[in-house]
Design a protein around this motif. Structure first.
Motif, PDB file in Angstrom:
ATOM      1  N   VAL A   1       0.857  -1.189   0.000  1.00  0.00           N
ATOM      2  CA  VAL A   1       0.000   0.000   0.000  1.00  0.00           C
ATOM      3  C   VAL A   1       0.889   1.233   0.000  1.00  0.00           C
ATOM      4  O   VAL A   1       2.020   1.205   0.494  1.00  0.00           O
ATOM      5  N   HIS A   2       0.363   2.309  -0.567  1.00  0.00           N
ATOM      6  CA  HIS A   2       1.144   3.545  -0.587  1.00  0.00           C
ATOM      7  C   HIS A   2       0.208   4.744  -0.606  1.00  0.00           C
ATOM      8  O   HIS A   2      -0.993   4.622  -0.839  1.00  0.00           O
ATOM      9  N   ALA A   3       0.791   5.918  -0.354  1.00  0.00           N
ATOM     10  CA  ALA A   3       0.039   7.172  -0.383  1.00  0.00           C
ATOM     11  C   ALA A   3       0.976   8.284  -0.818  1.00  0.00           C
ATOM     12  O   ALA A   3       2.193   8.215  -0.589  1.00  0.00           O
ATOM     13  N   ARG A   4       0.411   9.318  -1.460  1.00  0.00           N
ATOM     14  CA  ARG A   4       1.216  10.465  -1.851  1.00  0.00           C
ATOM     15  C   ARG A   4       0.416  11.751  -1.712  1.00  0.00           C
ATOM     16  O   ARG A   4      -0.810  11.757  -1.839  1.00  0.00           O
ATOM     17  N   ASP A   5       1.143  12.814  -1.422  1.00  0.00           N
ATOM     18  CA  ASP A   5       0.605  14.178  -1.415  1.00  0.00           C
ATOM     19  C   ASP A   5       1.740  15.075  -1.863  1.00  0.00           C
ATOM     20  O   ASP A   5       2.638  15.409  -1.086  1.00  0.00           O
ATOM     21  N   LEU A   6       1.721  15.455  -3.136  1.00  0.00           N
ATOM     22  CA  LEU A   6       2.863  16.131  -3.740  1.00  0.00           C
ATOM     23  C   LEU A   6       2.954  17.608  -3.407  1.00  0.00           C
ATOM     24  O   LEU A   6       3.959  18.240  -3.723  1.00  0.00           O
ATOM     25  N   VAL A   7       1.917  18.157  -2.764  1.00  0.00           N
ATOM     26  CA  VAL A   7       1.899  19.595  -2.486  1.00  0.00           C
ATOM     27  C   VAL A   7       2.132  19.887  -1.016  1.00  0.00           C
ATOM     28  O   VAL A   7       3.025  20.651  -0.647  1.00  0.00           O
ATOM     29  N   ASP A   8       1.326  19.282  -0.150  1.00  0.00           N
ATOM     30  CA  ASP A   8       1.346  19.654   1.266  1.00  0.00           C
ATOM     31  C   ASP A   8       1.889  18.566   2.184  1.00  0.00           C
ATOM     32  O   ASP A   8       2.140  18.828   3.360  1.00  0.00           O
ATOM     33  N   ALA A   9       2.013  17.341   1.693  1.00  0.00           N
ATOM     34  CA  ALA A   9       2.414  16.209   2.529  1.00  0.00           C
ATOM     35  C   ALA A   9       1.549  16.117   3.776  1.00  0.00           C
ATOM     36  O   ALA A   9       2.026  15.784   4.870  1.00  0.00           O
ATOM     37  N   ALA A  10       0.255  16.410   3.616  1.00  0.00           N
ATOM     38  CA  ALA A  10      -0.683  16.392   4.736  1.00  0.00           C
ATOM     39  C   ALA A  10      -1.824  15.398   4.535  1.00  0.00           C
ATOM     40  O   ALA A  10      -2.452  14.968   5.504  1.00  0.00           O
ATOM     41  N   PHE A  11      -2.121  15.042   3.310  1.00  0.00           N
ATOM     42  CA  PHE A  11      -3.189  14.093   2.994  1.00  0.00           C
ATOM     43  C   PHE A  11      -2.893  12.740   3.642  1.00  0.00           C
ATOM     44  O   PHE A  11      -1.757  12.254   3.622  1.00  0.00           O
ATOM     45  N   THR A  12      -3.918  12.137   4.241  1.00  0.00           N
ATOM     46  CA  THR A  12      -3.750  10.826   4.856  1.00  0.00           C
ATOM     47  C   THR A  12      -4.771   9.847   4.299  1.00  0.00           C
ATOM     48  O   THR A  12      -5.858  10.237   3.847  1.00  0.00           O
ATOM     49  N   ALA A  13      -4.408   8.584   4.350  1.00  0.00           N
ATOM     50  CA  ALA A  13      -5.289   7.494   3.923  1.00  0.00           C
ATOM     51  C   ALA A  13      -5.208   6.392   4.962  1.00  0.00           C
ATOM     52  O   ALA A  13      -4.123   6.089   5.475  1.00  0.00           O
ATOM     53  N   ASP A  14      -6.361   5.797   5.283  1.00  0.00           N
ATOM     54  CA  ASP A  14      -6.422   4.712   6.252  1.00  0.00           C
ATOM     55  C   ASP A  14      -6.635   3.387   5.533  1.00  0.00           C
ATOM     56  O   ASP A  14      -7.480   3.285   4.637  1.00  0.00           O
ATOM     57  N   PHE A  15      -5.887   2.366   5.961  1.00  0.00           N
ATOM     58  CA  PHE A  15      -5.955   1.039   5.353  1.00  0.00           C
ATOM     59  C   PHE A  15      -6.267  -0.007   6.419  1.00  0.00           C
ATOM     60  O   PHE A  15      -5.767   0.078   7.541  1.00  0.00           O
ATOM     61  N   THR A  16      -7.041  -1.010   6.026  1.00  0.00           N
ATOM     62  CA  THR A  16      -7.299  -2.137   6.913  1.00  0.00           C
ATOM     63  C   THR A  16      -7.506  -3.397   6.087  1.00  0.00           C
ATOM     64  O   THR A  16      -7.777  -3.328   4.880  1.00  0.00           O
ATOM     65  N   GLY A  17      -7.375  -4.536   6.757  1.00  0.00           N
ATOM     66  CA  GLY A  17      -7.674  -5.812   6.123  1.00  0.00           C
ATOM     67  C   GLY A  17      -6.708  -6.238   5.046  1.00  0.00           C
ATOM     68  O   GLY A  17      -7.079  -7.038   4.182  1.00  0.00           O
ATOM     69  N   PHE A  18      -5.478  -5.744   5.071  1.00  0.00           N
ATOM     70  CA  PHE A  18      -4.542  -6.178   4.039  1.00  0.00           C
ATOM     71  C   PHE A  18      -4.283  -7.680   4.155  1.00  0.00           C
ATOM     72  O   PHE A  18      -4.068  -8.211   5.235  1.00  0.00           O
ATOM     73  N   ARG A  19      -4.294  -8.339   3.030  1.00  0.00           N
ATOM     74  CA  ARG A  19      -3.891  -9.746   2.999  1.00  0.00           C
ATOM     75  C   ARG A  19      -3.136 -10.009   1.707  1.00  0.00           C
ATOM     76  O   ARG A  19      -3.457  -9.453   0.655  1.00  0.00           O
ATOM     77  N   LEU A  20      -2.127 -10.851   1.816  1.00  0.00           N
ATOM     78  CA  LEU A  20      -1.371 -11.313   0.653  1.00  0.00           C
ATOM     79  C   LEU A  20      -1.275 -12.826   0.759  1.00  0.00           C
ATOM     80  O   LEU A  20      -0.676 -13.350   1.706  1.00  0.00           O
ATOM     81  N   VAL A  21      -1.886 -13.525  -0.167  1.00  0.00           N
ATOM     82  CA  VAL A  21      -1.878 -14.983  -0.173  1.00  0.00           C
ATOM     83  C   VAL A  21      -1.113 -15.441  -1.413  1.00  0.00           C
ATOM     84  O   VAL A  21      -1.482 -15.089  -2.537  1.00  0.00           O
ATOM     85  N   CYS A  22      -0.043 -16.194  -1.202  1.00  0.00           N
ATOM     86  CA  CYS A  22       0.789 -16.705  -2.284  1.00  0.00           C
ATOM     87  C   CYS A  22       0.647 -18.218  -2.331  1.00  0.00           C
ATOM     88  O   CYS A  22       0.904 -18.896  -1.326  1.00  0.00           O
ATOM     89  N   THR A  23       0.245 -18.746  -3.473  1.00  0.00           N
ATOM     90  CA  THR A  23      -0.100 -20.159  -3.603  1.00  0.00           C
ATOM     91  C   THR A  23       0.908 -20.869  -4.489  1.00  0.00           C
ATOM     92  O   THR A  23       1.060 -20.506  -5.662  1.00  0.00           O
ATOM     93  N   PRO A  24       1.600 -21.889  -3.970  1.00  0.00           N
ATOM     94  CA  PRO A  24       2.583 -22.606  -4.790  1.00  0.00           C
ATOM     95  C   PRO A  24       1.912 -23.335  -5.949  1.00  0.00           C
ATOM     96  O   PRO A  24       0.739 -23.707  -5.885  1.00  0.00           O
ATOM     97  N   ASP A  25       2.671 -23.555  -7.010  1.00  0.00           N
ATOM     98  CA  ASP A  25       2.173 -24.315  -8.155  1.00  0.00           C
ATOM     99  C   ASP A  25       1.928 -25.771  -7.765  1.00  0.00           C
ATOM    100  O   ASP A  25       2.620 -26.313  -6.907  1.00  0.00           O
TER     101      ASP A  25
END
Length: 573
Positions: free
Chosen positions: A549-573
């Motif tokens: 996940v990432h976030a950017r604010d190129l002008v004020d560096a004040a914008f925020t974003a909230d994230f939840t529930g991240f999951r990464l599932v990697c399945t072998p062949d």
């Protein structure tokens, strides 16, 4: 015996340094521009590995700001002198130039998962150094680089004795070996009256290999083995490729192992692509009648499945990790195929006791990684909103200084990531979302951002957010390669509600989606995930694909974003 399946450390775990201390095996791997610096793993049975901490503050100032992609911390070499752990490594600040502009450091620790000493600089002839301990003496091995026009970038292997206490050179640096094929990454061991120099040969790509030389005296002269110990350069069809950068280790019962890097390529219409980066593998080794090491199964090609001796002892060795590993519910990516985990965000401070407080805001320990600096509450905060992580937007995704990005390693060719994001962008300079990342010239991103009202042209900053009646809240899908940044698709979404974003990777294809009315809805066409590999483009690339996940604010560096529930599932062949 235990059967291990290679790679044992899967997804972006290159340049392994494998050692044994008592009944434990330890591996240190390269981290390049990523934090945590120098990840460390440990195992008793060689098949199942667990994160054991990292070499904290390996970089003076704890910052790699400005370091180029695939620069930073290269090829750490781990060692044990009978009393404490040592690590030597190089911080590379120039890539693709005649000058590497590098510094080689040494650090020590009483416990591999404990506090490491402040790094001390030592003679810095080249990258991929190693230490050799013998009879109370300390030797630093390295390659030398001749940067001059007409010079050899890999101009031979050199050794310098160091004072164990001051780390100052003792006497002159000596040339050990030169070879007509590129050699680097020297490791030294002594066996039955011989000094064996284990070398990475042929570069770290498809021509990679392991070659051994030996001598009766530490300082030479060294003779090269007529055969490679390990390589895949002669068979592009093998499932494990790029095999090289090895280190020999003896087991408690006198058997021998070779730890080495490898890669699992995708075979695409555009050629072989290693999206998972270079990984860590282990082979069984024997010694022939002439005293040269050979792969136990014969030949020089790496095996996927290897029988290794099992050590059942439950206690760590003296001087081993003083920090117990977490319980069975810890996140671990190195389980046998078929038992791949899910990583929620935040990971509830799991494994936090392996990282010093200065290096770990609550909930952001392994397997999370960050670019060029450790995570900091000033831009990555898990305390403001329980169960969420708040990112403050800073530079754009192609910055070498202040990118607000959290990512985890993609470890298999089939993977799926998703996350819920809530944010209120009011200008196109603000965005936050889900990203598949290799480097600033190779990423795919689905971001929540702002766009002009329908029918209004794109003419720079509009200065009107959705709350003021101007503009739309959208999902913007972009792809980046060496030819530039392209917007692939735009989808309108509600301005006042969280949105769940996802991506499904199947081999070379990445398909982004979001949840609308509880159902997955595709955003744009399938994108070329294989561009996120070591092998795409013409520039040197050494890491591996990440999801985060990432976030950017190129002008004020004040914008925020909230994230939840991240999951990464990697399945072998």
């Amino acid at each position: 015996m235990t059967v291990l399946r290679n790679p044992v450390l899967r997804g972006f775990a290159p340049d392994p340094s494998l050692i044994r201390v008592g009944d434990w095996y330890y591996v240190a791997t390269s981290s390049f521009e990523w934090f945590p610096t120098i990840p460390l793993h440990r195992s008793r049975d060689l098949a199942h590995w667990e994160y054991a901490g990292h070499v904290q503050r390996a970089v003076p100032g704890n910052s790699l700001a400005g370091v180029p992609d695939s620069g930073g911390v290269w090829a750490p070499a781990l060692s044990w002198d009978g009393e404490r752990f040592w690590v030597t490594y190089t911080v590379v600040r120039s890539v693709g130039t005649p000058y590497f502009d590098l510094d080689t450091y040494v650090s020590t620790a009483d416990a591999v998962g404990g506090e490491w000493s402040a790094p001390r600089r030592v003679p810095s002839h080249g990258f991929d150094p190693a230490l050799f301990h013998e009879d109370g003496r300390l030797w630093l091995l390295n390659l030398q680089n001749d940067h001059r026009p007409g010079g050899e970038r890999f101009a031979g292997i050199v050794v310098t004795e160091l004072d164990r206490d001051t780390l100052e050179p003792v006497g002159d640096t000596r040339l050990l070996l030169q070879h007509d094929r590129l050699v680097e990454g020297p490791k030294l061991l002594r066996r039955e009256g011989w000094y064996y120099l284990v070398l990475a040969e042929g570069g770290t790509g498809w021509e990679h290999g392991v070659r051994v030389a030996r001598a009766k005296e530490l300082t030479g002269p060294y003779e090269l083995d007529a055969l490679p110990l390990l390589t895949t350069r002669d068979d592009p069809g093998l499932p494990l490729q790029k095999a090289g950068h090895g280190e020999l280790v003896e087991t408690p019962d006198g058997q021998w192992l070779l730890g080495h890097l490898t890669a699992r390529p995708l075979h695409t219409a555009r050629g072989r692509r290693c999206t998972l980066g270079r990984e860590t593998a282990i082979q069984a080794v024997t010694w022939d009648a002439d005293g040269w090491p050979r792969l136990r199964h014969g030949g020089w090609h790496p095996a996927v499945e290897v029988d290794v001796p099992t050590t059942p002892h439950p206690l760590p060795p003296a001087g081993g990790s003083a920090h117990p590993l977490p319980p069975a519910d810890r996140p671990t990516r190195h389980l046998p195929p078929g038992d791949q985990p899910t990583h929620p965000l935040p990971p509830a401070d799991r494994l936090a006791h392996h990282l010093p407080p200065a290096d770990r805001p609550a909930g952001l320990s392994w397997p999370w990684s960050t670019l060029r600096e450790p995570p900091d509450p000033s831009w990555a905060d898990t305390t403001v909103r329980p169960g969420w992580i708040r990112l403050r937007g800073r530079h754009g995704p192609e910055s070498r200084w202040a990118a607000s990005l959290l990512a985890q390693r993609v470890t298999e060719h089939r993977a799926e990531a998703e996350v819920t994001v809530e944010a209120r962008p009011v200008t196109f300079t603000q965005a936050a979302g889900l990203v598949l990342w290799y480097n600033p010239e190779a990423y795919l991103s689905l971001d929540l951002t702002w766009a002009e009202p329908w029918g209004e042209p794109q003419r720079g900053q509009q200065w009107r957010g959705p709350a003021g009646g101007g503009g739309r809240t959208v999902l913007s899908l972009v792809e980046r390669d060496e030819e530039g940044l392209r917007q692939v698709a735009v989808v309108d979404v509600a301005a006042d509600a969280p949105v769940t974003l996802g991506v499904t990777v199947e081999g070379a294809d990445a398909r982004f989606w979001y949840l609308r009315d509880g159902a997955r809805t595709a955003v744009g066409p399938a994108l070329d995930f294989s561009r996120l590999s070591d092998d795409h483009g013409s520039r040197l690339r050494f890491t591996g694909a990440m999801a985060g996940v990432h976030a950017r604010d190129l002008v004020d560096a004040a914008f925020t974003a909230d994230f939840t529930g991240f999951r990464l599932v990697c399945t072998p062949d």
